[in-house]
Design a protein around this motif. Structure first.
Motif, PDB file in Angstrom:
ATOM      1  N   GLY A  78      -9.258  -2.235  -1.718  1.00 30.22           N
ATOM      2  CA  GLY A  78      -8.005  -2.506  -1.022  1.00 30.22           C
ATOM      3  C   GLY A  78      -7.578  -3.947  -1.135  1.00 30.22           C
ATOM      4  N   TRP A 107      -9.233   5.416   5.397  1.00 30.51           N
ATOM      5  CA  TRP A 107      -8.158   4.578   4.856  1.00 30.51           C
ATOM      6  C   TRP A 107      -7.473   3.962   6.050  1.00 30.51           C
ATOM      7  N   SER A 109      -4.365   1.239   7.124  1.00 32.06           N
ATOM      8  CA  SER A 109      -3.177   0.558   6.636  1.00 32.06           C
ATOM      9  C   SER A 109      -2.562  -0.274   7.753  1.00 32.06           C
ATOM     10  N   LEU A 130       0.568   3.952  -0.831  1.00 30.27           N
ATOM     11  CA  LEU A 130       0.299   2.792   0.008  1.00 30.27           C
ATOM     12  C   LEU A 130       1.592   2.185   0.540  1.00 30.27           C
ATOM     13  N   ASN A 135      -4.053  -2.582   3.056  1.00 30.73           N
ATOM     14  CA  ASN A 135      -4.560  -1.225   2.881  1.00 30.73           C
ATOM     15  C   ASN A 135      -6.001  -1.308   2.405  1.00 30.73           C
TER      16      ASN A 135
END
Length: 153
Positions: A78, A107, A109, A130, A135
């Motif tokens: 990321g 994940w 974000s 994304l 991220n």
């Protein structure tokens, strides 16, 4: 950390403007600064439980690991780029085998809650888009014994 990056950004943007850089050049330099700062969040290669092979950038690559009674979180892939050169889509393939304890591949974000991609023995395969900003894809473990194979393109 954010204050240091922000101060450095103002100094660099000001110097680029004085040097006659175009708006696009300034934005590219700013994006590079933000990307570099985002790499700091990733777990260092020497601290990882497994083997990581970097792909075309910090967002892609492969990770394989055999865990024995591991508790902790590893941020594997990321960053914080504003405009990722390879685009906003990532293809994720993961195989997770849990013998003991718990493990979940996630994940996260920005400031959103982490999204669990897989948390049981099995496979996961999907393409994610994304959003702008930070991220990260990682694994969170509690007394985890098992293995993971993760490929992100």
């Amino acid at each position: 950390m954010k204050k240091i990056v922000l101060a450095l950004t103002f100094v660099l943007v000001g110097s680029f403007m004085l040097a006659g850089c175009s708006k696009d050049e300034i934005l590219n330099h700013y994006n590079n600064i933000v990307q570099s700062a985002g790499s700091i969040e990733l777990t260092g290669k020497s601290s990882l439980q497994g083997e990581k092979e970097k792909g075309i950038d910090d967002y892609t690559g492969t990770y394989t690991a055999d865990y024995t009674n591991f508790s902790g979180t590893e941020y594997l892939f990321g960053g914080t780029s504003i405009k990722r050169e390879a685009g906003k889509e990532l293809s994720i393939d993961c195989t997770l085998e849990i013998t003991e304890g718990t493990a979940k591949v996630f994940w996260i974000s920005g400031s959103d809650e982490a999204v669990t991609l897989i948390e049981a023995t099995g496979t996961y395969s999907d393409t994610i888009t994304l959003p702008d900003g930070g991220n990260y894809i990682g694994i969170e473990c509690e007394n985890f014994t098992g293995n993971i194979e993760l490929n992100i393109e």
